[in-house]
Scaffold this motif. Sequence first.
Motif, PDB file in Angstrom:
ATOM      1  N   GLY A  43       0.801  -1.213   0.000  1.00  0.00           N
ATOM      2  CA  GLY A  43       0.000   0.000   0.000  1.00  0.00           C
ATOM      3  C   GLY A  43       0.834   1.263   0.000  1.00  0.00           C
ATOM      4  N   GLU A  96       3.405  10.714   4.625  1.00  0.00           N
ATOM      5  CA  GLU A  96       2.059  10.408   4.126  1.00  0.00           C
ATOM      6  C   GLU A  96       1.833   8.905   4.082  1.00  0.00           C
ATOM      7  N   PHE A 123       0.806   7.288   7.419  1.00  0.00           N
ATOM      8  CA  PHE A 123      -0.610   7.366   7.785  1.00  0.00           C
ATOM      9  C   PHE A 123      -1.476   6.459   6.928  1.00  0.00           C
ATOM     10  N   LEU A 124      -1.149   6.371   5.644  1.00  0.00           N
ATOM     11  CA  LEU A 124      -1.916   5.499   4.755  1.00  0.00           C
ATOM     12  C   LEU A 124      -1.728   4.032   5.155  1.00  0.00           C
ATOM     13  N   ALA A 126      -3.228   3.189   8.541  1.00  0.00           N
ATOM     14  CA  ALA A 126      -4.684   3.031   8.492  1.00  0.00           C
ATOM     15  C   ALA A 126      -5.047   1.659   7.937  1.00  0.00           C
ATOM     16  N   MET A 127      -4.301   1.224   6.917  1.00  0.00           N
ATOM     17  CA  MET A 127      -4.585  -0.093   6.345  1.00  0.00           C
ATOM     18  C   MET A 127      -4.334  -1.192   7.366  1.00  0.00           C
ATOM     19  N   PRO A 151      -5.730   4.112  13.784  1.00  0.00           N
ATOM     20  CA  PRO A 151      -6.260   5.428  13.458  1.00  0.00           C
ATOM     21  C   PRO A 151      -5.173   6.509  13.436  1.00  0.00           C
ATOM     22  N   GLU A 152      -5.427   7.561  12.649  1.00  0.00           N
ATOM     23  CA  GLU A 152      -4.453   8.621  12.435  1.00  0.00           C
ATOM     24  C   GLU A 152      -4.014   9.281  13.746  1.00  0.00           C
ATOM     25  N   ARG A 153      -4.990   9.487  14.618  1.00  0.00           N
ATOM     26  CA  ARG A 153      -4.730  10.152  15.907  1.00  0.00           C
ATOM     27  C   ARG A 153      -3.662   9.382  16.692  1.00  0.00           C
ATOM     28  N   GLU A 161     -11.101   5.193   8.222  1.00  0.00           N
ATOM     29  CA  GLU A 161      -9.864   5.980   8.068  1.00  0.00           C
ATOM     30  C   GLU A 161      -9.141   5.634   6.767  1.00  0.00           C
ATOM     31  N   VAL A 162      -9.222   4.363   6.378  1.00  0.00           N
ATOM     32  CA  VAL A 162      -8.563   3.958   5.140  1.00  0.00           C
ATOM     33  C   VAL A 162      -9.192   4.686   3.960  1.00  0.00           C
ATOM     34  N   MET A 215      -7.888   8.134   3.886  1.00  0.00           N
ATOM     35  CA  MET A 215      -6.495   8.157   3.444  1.00  0.00           C
ATOM     36  C   MET A 215      -6.379   7.930   1.936  1.00  0.00           C
ATOM     37  N   ILE A 224      -2.526  -4.701  -3.501  1.00  0.00           N
ATOM     38  CA  ILE A 224      -2.817  -4.432  -2.084  1.00  0.00           C
ATOM     39  C   ILE A 224      -3.793  -5.479  -1.556  1.00  0.00           C
ATOM     40  N   PHE A 268      -8.761  -5.047   4.290  1.00  0.00           N
ATOM     41  CA  PHE A 268      -9.774  -4.164   4.840  1.00  0.00           C
ATOM     42  C   PHE A 268     -10.921  -4.289   3.867  1.00  0.00           C
TER      43      PHE A 268
END
Lengths: 252, 284
Positions: free
Chosen positions: A107, A116, A119-120, A123-124, A128-130, B35-36, B39, B119, B125
């Motif tokens: 990914g 970047e 974060f991507l 998330a996958m 979570p971003e936080r 979130e994904v 993103m 992916i 997901f």
Amino acid sequence: MSRVVVDIANLSKRYSLSHQHRPDSLKAWLRSLARRAASGKQPVDEEFWALRDVSLQIRQGECLALVGKNGSGKSTLLKILSRIIPPTSGHIKVSGRIASMLEVGTGFHPELTGRENVFLNGAMLGCPERKLRGRLDAIVDFSGVERFLDTPVKHYSSGMYVRLAYSIAAHVDADILVIDEVLAVGDSDFQERCILSIESLRQRGTTILFVSHNTDLVRRLATHVATLTQGRLDGGVLPGVARHESREPTHQ
Amino acid sequence: MNHPTMPKPSDRMLLIDGIPPTLIGYWNELLSFHEVLRMLVRRDLIVRFRQTYFGLAWLLFKPLMLMAVMSFAFGFLAGFDKNHSAPYPLVIFCGVIPWYFFSNAVPDSMNSLLNHIHIIQKTYFPRAIFPIAAVAVDAIEFFVAWMLFALGCLWFGYLPGWQIVFFPLFCLQLLFLCTALGLWLSVINVQFRDIGNLVPFLLTIGFFISPAGYTSMRIPDQWQLLYALNPLVGIIEGLRWSLLNGMDGFPQTPVILSLSITLAIGLIAVKHFLATEADLVDLA
């Protein structure tokens, strides 16, 4: 004994070798329909069992190494556990969140910067971003790509790429970490750090399941070893050499 | 005793048995991975405009050019610009913008699973996130374009009537239709790549059988019903009705037909997607 977090029961995965059940074009599909209508019977299928009746349990804090020859079904098992392919029969019960690393940097987008991509990719992996914002320093620290964090990863060396990718997976706080043969990459220095980080994750209660052909790695990391032979787990799970120093969870 | 105590694993239980999920179960799964989606949309926007000189200005430039060319071709050349209560460029804009969105969103989401198969083969997901994200990225362009429409209204000194309250509903229907088609076509595309060739061709035809460059007033009465089987007819004429003071009266038959067809496509799409999703990697 700590609790069972992965419970695999009678898991099987069948592939059919003929293409009749798996037409890869509209034409092949129509042709197989016509053939079936003409002969009035189902085509005989040659089948292949990638996994056959595999049962095993993994408890919290264990580090299980899956070993076996190429084609013995190790990756198939990890893929089913990671929900990439469905089992043909049997089931797996999982308690807790799984993060899978079947490949380094899945990914990752070459045009995105390291930051970047953190974060991507995070998330996958279900983080979570936080939460990732709080971990960013640790991730960057471990990977050592600090200076290049805002450079698109297409300019990264393959070592940097791998380090960042592993670092993310190690910091997403999964309950269960699934790793397929990716520790073989990177230089020996980085491999050593990976091993230490896996050790410390395990001691904090993360359950780890990994595939490796590296006997040295298995000896150092695995508290348990399962050997697959042609899709079967005949020998069961044997204790590994690594010290099993995980402790019982404190909940009542 | 320097070992940290083991945290209790989260209570999330998961059963992996290869049985397709229920709609509600899948919906919850989607929410837990929202979130994904965010993103991926952010990624696509960044990638689309990185290393471009004009950057975000492209978002305004494309609809402007489209409107200018369409007004010229259909208004000036074909002479369709007579008998309209609203300025012709605005009439065109209401048709071209939804069409442009549809013709981008459907192929983009159709190809989204195939484009991300690397992916999909390596991590899990909910796969529906890919086609949904593809539609969402195009939807951003779509909504920016409507801001241009507002500017156009100022330019022509034109004021939409009360019908504008229905504008969001028609937009929502269009979004739903694109997402449904995207979900459906994307799983078919993984298995039967023929439709990757077919759909762009159908879209070329679709432009002429949708009221994008003209209004459906131009269609002879005896063909109206057949024409309205295209769900875009109801949506586009509905959008015109809502933004242009109820232009040619409320397009009742096309709107009802379009709603029913949209719902039917939605049902089939969701059903097919849920049944196939788990097998995607084996089918690819």
